[in-house]
Scaffold this active site. Structure first.
Site, mmCIF file in Angstrom:
data_model
loop_
_atom_site.group_PDB
_atom_site.id
_atom_site.type_symbol
_atom_site.label_atom_id
_atom_site.label_comp_id
_atom_site.label_asym_id
_atom_site.label_seq_id
_atom_site.Cartn_x
_atom_site.Cartn_y
_atom_site.Cartn_z
ATOM 1 N N LYS A 8 40.900 42.499 45.357
ATOM 2 C CA LYS A 8 40.595 43.785 44.716
ATOM 3 C C LYS A 8 39.503 43.669 43.659
ATOM 4 O O LYS A 8 38.528 44.400 43.691
ATOM 5 C CB LYS A 8 41.840 44.299 43.968
ATOM 6 C CG LYS A 8 42.682 45.283 44.683
ATOM 7 C CD LYS A 8 43.777 45.802 43.746
ATOM 8 C CE LYS A 8 44.740 44.742 43.306
ATOM 9 N NZ LYS A 8 44.914 44.475 41.935
ATOM 10 N N ARG A 83 49.099 52.321 39.741
ATOM 11 C CA ARG A 83 49.912 51.262 40.318
ATOM 12 C C ARG A 83 51.346 51.709 40.557
ATOM 13 O O ARG A 83 52.158 50.944 41.060
ATOM 14 C CB ARG A 83 49.921 50.089 39.353
ATOM 15 C CG ARG A 83 49.533 48.768 39.988
ATOM 16 C CD ARG A 83 49.342 47.792 38.858
ATOM 17 N NE ARG A 83 49.247 46.431 39.210
ATOM 18 C CZ ARG A 83 48.119 45.716 39.170
ATOM 19 N NH1 ARG A 83 46.975 46.303 38.901
ATOM 20 N NH2 ARG A 83 48.142 44.424 39.401
ATOM 21 N N ARG A 118 43.178 30.503 43.092
ATOM 22 C CA ARG A 118 42.599 31.164 41.916
ATOM 23 C C ARG A 118 43.191 30.592 40.623
ATOM 24 O O ARG A 118 42.505 30.450 39.624
ATOM 25 C CB ARG A 118 42.872 32.681 41.975
ATOM 26 C CG ARG A 118 42.193 33.442 40.848
ATOM 27 C CD ARG A 118 42.263 34.935 41.061
ATOM 28 N NE ARG A 118 43.579 35.457 40.772
ATOM 29 C CZ ARG A 118 43.948 36.722 41.003
ATOM 30 N NH1 ARG A 118 43.106 37.567 41.568
ATOM 31 N NH2 ARG A 118 45.152 37.132 40.687
ATOM 32 N N ARG A 124 44.076 31.508 35.324
ATOM 33 C CA ARG A 124 44.774 32.719 34.872
ATOM 34 C C ARG A 124 46.241 32.422 34.616
ATOM 35 O O ARG A 124 46.915 31.851 35.465
ATOM 36 C CB ARG A 124 44.641 33.809 35.953
ATOM 37 C CG ARG A 124 43.573 34.818 35.641
ATOM 38 C CD ARG A 124 43.462 35.851 36.728
ATOM 39 N NE ARG A 124 44.647 36.713 36.835
ATOM 40 C CZ ARG A 124 44.631 37.898 37.425
ATOM 41 N NH1 ARG A 124 43.506 38.366 37.928
ATOM 42 N NH2 ARG A 124 45.715 38.608 37.499
ATOM 43 N N ARG A 135 54.935 39.430 40.877
ATOM 44 C CA ARG A 135 53.860 40.414 41.099
ATOM 45 C C ARG A 135 53.876 40.958 42.526
ATOM 46 O O ARG A 135 53.590 42.131 42.756
ATOM 47 C CB ARG A 135 52.508 39.797 40.742
ATOM 48 C CG ARG A 135 52.340 39.726 39.211
ATOM 49 C CD ARG A 135 51.231 38.792 38.775
ATOM 50 N NE ARG A 135 49.968 39.104 39.360
ATOM 51 C CZ ARG A 135 49.050 38.202 39.706
ATOM 52 N NH1 ARG A 135 49.284 36.935 39.526
ATOM 53 N NH2 ARG A 135 47.922 38.581 40.226
HETATM 54 P P1 AMP Z 1 45.385 42.751 38.035
HETATM 55 O O1 AMP Z 1 44.222 42.085 37.393
HETATM 56 O O2 AMP Z 1 45.055 44.109 38.575
HETATM 57 O O3 AMP Z 1 46.071 41.876 39.028
HETATM 58 O O4 AMP Z 1 46.449 43.019 36.857
HETATM 59 C C1 AMP Z 1 47.028 41.953 36.151
HETATM 60 C C2 AMP Z 1 48.221 42.432 35.364
HETATM 61 O O5 AMP Z 1 47.822 43.440 34.426
HETATM 62 C C3 AMP Z 1 49.335 43.083 36.170
HETATM 63 O O6 AMP Z 1 50.208 42.137 36.747
HETATM 64 C C4 AMP Z 1 50.020 43.928 35.091
HETATM 65 O O7 AMP Z 1 50.811 43.134 34.241
HETATM 66 C C5 AMP Z 1 48.829 44.424 34.288
HETATM 67 N N1 AMP Z 1 48.303 45.694 34.846
HETATM 68 C C6 AMP Z 1 47.095 45.888 35.439
HETATM 69 N N2 AMP Z 1 46.949 47.148 35.845
HETATM 70 C C7 AMP Z 1 48.094 47.787 35.511
HETATM 71 C C8 AMP Z 1 48.567 49.116 35.689
HETATM 72 N N3 AMP Z 1 47.837 50.052 36.308
HETATM 73 N N4 AMP Z 1 49.809 49.407 35.202
HETATM 74 C C9 AMP Z 1 50.562 48.489 34.590
HETATM 75 N N5 AMP Z 1 50.179 47.220 34.406
HETATM 76 C C10 AMP Z 1 48.960 46.855 34.867
#
Ligand code: AMP
Length: 189
Positions: A8, A83, A118, A124, A135
């Site tokens: 993504k 989300r 990754r 990360r 997740r």
């Molecule tokens: P990502 O980089 O999109 O994989 O997001 C990493 C982490 O950020 C997620 O596992 C959540 O803990 C938090 N996060 C990102 N986007 C959201 C969202 N729209 N709502 C809630 N938590 C989010």
């Protein structure tokens, strides 16, 4: 949209660059705040490291603020938001119209492999095995249902996310262009 590890973030920045619009990644915004040690960062670190979702209250506000900035006036691409169903409503109620929802499809075995790789490369802190599992579960329970919501609205563009990064970008752009010109055709008719 896409499960954790589907690519993504990588695709979002490349696609946004193609359409000359900002890519807005809620995950990146949170990670940046954590890196800078801001109050927001302090608040979200633990929940992020656990692989759970940050509260809607915080996340909705961040997105609303970001979308109201000048550089979003002629378009934007959201990466990682909405989300869950609540966030879909929040985006609707904020008056932000979505033209298309891209869903990247990747085989589940590949996802785990990508995430573990990754973890090695980017370091990360939410890429360890336990967190990855959480997740994935959060994605299945909270985010996957959104695919149906957006499919019912006729906005879903599903794209094969397997293969080289460039290849996937080309695929997304091709399918998105076709989708958007199809819709425009319908509006003109
Ligand atoms: P990502 O980089 O999109 O994989 O997001 C990493 C982490 O950020 C997620 O596992 C959540 O803990 C938090 N996060 C990102 N986007 C959201 C969202 N729209 N709502 C809630 N938590 C989010």
């Amino acid at each position: 949209m896409g499960a954790p590890g589907a690519g993504k973030g990588t695709q979002a920045s490349r696609i946004a660059a193609r359409y000359d619009i900002p890519a807005i990644s809620t995950g990146s915004i949170f990670r940046q705040n954590i890196a800078e040690g801001t109050p927001l960062g302090v608040k979200v670190k633990e929940i992020m490291d656990a692989g759970k979702l940050v509260s809607d209250e915080i996340t909705d506000q961040i997105v609303a603020d970001r979308l109201s900035q000048d550089d979003c006036a002629s378009g934007w691409l959201l990466d990682g938001y909405p989300r869950n169903l609540h966030q879909v409503s929040a985006l609707d109620e904020a008056g932000h119209q979505v033209d298309a929802v891209i869903s990247l499809l990747v085989d589940e075995e590949d996802l785990i492999q990508r995430l573990l790789k990754r973890a090695e490369i980017e370091g990360r802190s939410d890429d360890n095995e336990d967190t990855i599992r959480t997740r994935m579960q959060v994605y299945t329970a909270e985010t996957e249902p959104l695919l149906q919501t957006y499919a019912e609205r006729g906005l879903l563009v599903e794209v094969d996310g397997e293969g080289e990064i460039d290849e996937v970008t080309e695929r997304v752009v091709r399918e998105l262009d076709a989708f958007l010109s199809g819709n425009r055709g319908e509006l003109d008719a």
